[in-house]
Enzyme design. Structure first.
Site, PDB file in Angstrom:
ATOM      1  N   ASP A   1      48.486  43.103  35.493  1.00 57.58           N
ATOM      2  CA  ASP A   1      49.822  43.491  36.372  1.00 57.58           C
ATOM      3  C   ASP A   1      50.937  42.827  35.713  1.00 57.58           C
ATOM      4  OD1 ASP A   1      50.042  41.003  37.162  1.00 57.58           O
ATOM      5  OD2 ASP A   1      50.002  41.074  39.246  1.00 57.58           O
TER       6      ASP A   1
ATOM      7  N   THR B   1      47.828  34.772  38.513  1.00 58.07           N
ATOM      8  CA  THR B   1      46.853  33.688  38.822  1.00 58.07           C
ATOM      9  C   THR B   1      45.419  33.936  38.325  1.00 58.07           C
ATOM     10  OG1 THR B   1      46.289  34.766  40.948  1.00 58.07           O
ATOM     11  CG2 THR B   1      48.012  32.724  40.808  1.00 58.07           C
TER      12      THR B   1
ATOM     13  N   HIS C   1      18.057  34.815  36.097  1.00 58.20           N
ATOM     14  CA  HIS C   1      19.379  35.500  36.450  1.00 58.20           C
ATOM     15  C   HIS C   1      19.589  37.277  36.648  1.00 58.20           C
ATOM     16  CE1 HIS C   1      20.741  31.541  35.221  1.00 58.20           C
ATOM     17  NE2 HIS C   1      20.147  31.538  33.956  1.00 58.20           N
TER      18      HIS C   1
HETATM   19  C1  RB5 Z   1      52.369  38.899  41.480  1.00 58.91           C
HETATM   20  O1  RB5 Z   1      53.469  38.301  41.839  1.00 58.91           O
HETATM   21  C2  RB5 Z   1      51.124  38.165  41.718  1.00 58.91           C
HETATM   22  O2  RB5 Z   1      50.809  37.816  43.144  1.00 58.91           O
HETATM   23  C3  RB5 Z   1      49.868  38.738  41.065  1.00 58.91           C
HETATM   24  O3  RB5 Z   1      49.957  38.615  39.582  1.00 58.91           O
HETATM   25  C4  RB5 Z   1      48.620  37.629  41.262  1.00 58.91           C
HETATM   26  O4  RB5 Z   1      48.645  36.521  40.776  1.00 58.91           O
HETATM   27  C5  RB5 Z   1      47.897  37.872  42.545  1.00 58.91           C
HETATM   28  O5  RB5 Z   1      46.649  37.356  42.485  1.00 58.91           O
END
Ligand code: RB5
Length: 143
Positions: free
Chosen positions: A8, A67, A134
């Site tokens: 993203d 994140t 596994h």
């Molecule tokens: C986008 O601002 C952020 O929320 C996305 O990249 C991600 O970290 C979501 O978990």
């Protein structure tokens, strides 16, 4: 081995750096977007990747959001997908050996580029252990 990459907006910069870094080594990724830092929705990006893997257009994937959390939650809702956030060298190895992870996930706003490539190199050179215990657990995931 066909490898796809997608992010993203929060992971866009890291995605571009990874594409450039690995291209210099002769490793080329299929870039599924996004194509700018303009805001977009990580569930839709994750779906592009999981579709590519399930349709066998890619063998492995790299997913990146800010994140690493949102995009891994989205990817892991899909049966047959095992997406793992790589946050140290042992995890990068173990998630291939034990979980047969098929997507490496990174947090573009959280992780240093040097660490990301170190972990991804380990991820790529490690195979699934194929031990019964596994494999059994992976089957249980899909059941
Ligand atoms: C986008 O601002 C952020 O929320 C996305 O990249 C991600 O970290 C979501 O978990």
């Amino acid at each position: 081995m066909k490898i796809a990459i997608a992010s993203d907006h929060g992971g866009f910069e890291l995605k571009q750096k990874m594409i450039e870094h690995y291209a210099k080594q002769g490793m080329f990724f299929d870039d599924l977007g996004t194509n700018s830092t303009e805001s977009c929705d990580y569930p839709l990006i994750a779906k592009k990747m999981t579709d590519a893997i399930l349709e066998k257009k890619a063998d492995m994937g790299i997913l990146i959001c800010g994140t690493g959390i949102g995009i891994s939650i989205a990817a892991n809702r899909v049966k047959g997908i095992r997406a793992a956030i790589l946050y140290n060298e042992d995890v990068a190895r173990l998630t291939r050996e034990h979980n047969n992870a098929n997507i490496a996930v990174f947090g573009g706003r959280m992780q240093k580029f040097e660490d990301v490539v170190k972990y991804f190199d380990i991820f790529m050179k490690t195979g699934f252990s194929e031990e019964n215990r596994h494999q059994k657990r992976i089957c249980e995931l899909d059941e």
